[in-house]
Design an enzyme around this catalytic site. Sequence first.
Site, PDB file in Angstrom:
ATOM      1  N   ASP A  17      -1.447   9.955   0.510  1.00  0.00           N
ATOM      2  CA  ASP A  17      -1.330   9.463  -0.860  1.00  0.00           C
ATOM      3  C   ASP A  17      -2.739   9.481  -1.447  1.00  0.00           C
ATOM      4  O   ASP A  17      -3.545   8.606  -1.146  1.00  0.00           O
ATOM      5  CB  ASP A  17      -0.745   8.049  -0.855  1.00  0.00           C
ATOM      6  CG  ASP A  17      -0.577   7.481  -2.249  1.00  0.00           C
ATOM      7  OD1 ASP A  17      -0.316   8.263  -3.185  1.00  0.00           O
ATOM      8  OD2 ASP A  17      -0.711   6.251  -2.407  1.00  0.00           O
TER       9      ASP A  17
ATOM     10  N   GLU B  82       1.024  14.070  -1.745  1.00  0.00           N
ATOM     11  CA  GLU B  82       1.641  13.761  -3.032  1.00  0.00           C
ATOM     12  C   GLU B  82       1.039  14.659  -4.107  1.00  0.00           C
ATOM     13  O   GLU B  82      -0.176  14.748  -4.247  1.00  0.00           O
ATOM     14  CB  GLU B  82       1.426  12.288  -3.388  1.00  0.00           C
ATOM     15  CG  GLU B  82       2.184  11.883  -4.632  1.00  0.00           C
ATOM     16  CD  GLU B  82       2.086  10.398  -4.883  1.00  0.00           C
ATOM     17  OE1 GLU B  82       3.053   9.691  -4.577  1.00  0.00           O
ATOM     18  OE2 GLU B  82       1.028   9.957  -5.383  1.00  0.00           O
TER      19      GLU B  82
ATOM     20  N   ASP C 289      -0.799   1.838  -0.482  1.00  0.00           N
ATOM     21  CA  ASP C 289      -1.160   3.255  -0.360  1.00  0.00           C
ATOM     22  C   ASP C 289      -0.752   3.819   1.000  1.00  0.00           C
ATOM     23  O   ASP C 289      -0.322   4.967   1.101  1.00  0.00           O
ATOM     24  CB  ASP C 289      -2.665   3.448  -0.584  1.00  0.00           C
ATOM     25  CG  ASP C 289      -3.097   2.930  -1.944  1.00  0.00           C
ATOM     26  OD1 ASP C 289      -2.868   3.629  -2.940  1.00  0.00           O
ATOM     27  OD2 ASP C 289      -3.633   1.812  -2.000  1.00  0.00           O
TER      28      ASP C 289
END
EC number: 3.1.21.10
Length: 159
Positions: A7, A67, A139
């Site tokens: 992430d 991501e 996260d």
Amino acid sequence: MRILGLDPGLATLGYGCIEVYRDTCQVRDFGVITTSADLPTGDRLQSLYNDLHTLIPILQPDLVALERLFFYRMSHTIGVAQARGVILLVLSQRHCPLLELTPPQVKQALTGYGNATKIEVQRAVQRELHLCTLPQPDDAADALAIALTASRHCGHING
């Protein structure tokens, strides 16, 4: 198969590594890499590079799921884009296969709803990975969610 979910972020980069075998999945490691806002951007990016360059050989992923950039706030997006550039460089240097996923794809895969809240995603991760508590920080939980979604995308885990 070992999948590392990332992430991206300049201040906080979440990572979550899972081991997938047939229809079972176990957490190998998860956490965050942080940089100080007091440092110049170049130093922060160098720190991300160094930490990732060290982490990848330790975790030895067969696949890295990242991501994809998704626009929320412009000021936040710039830092994420810079961090993604560092991540892509390290992955290229380490010859890591890459799968990119958008936040709605991850939410849809884990909750059945592309606009799920963070807590709904965290609960889905907790349930699927049989964790005693919600994964923290956010996260790292997001990175585990990305890794789980990648495992489904590759056909290793059924939803």
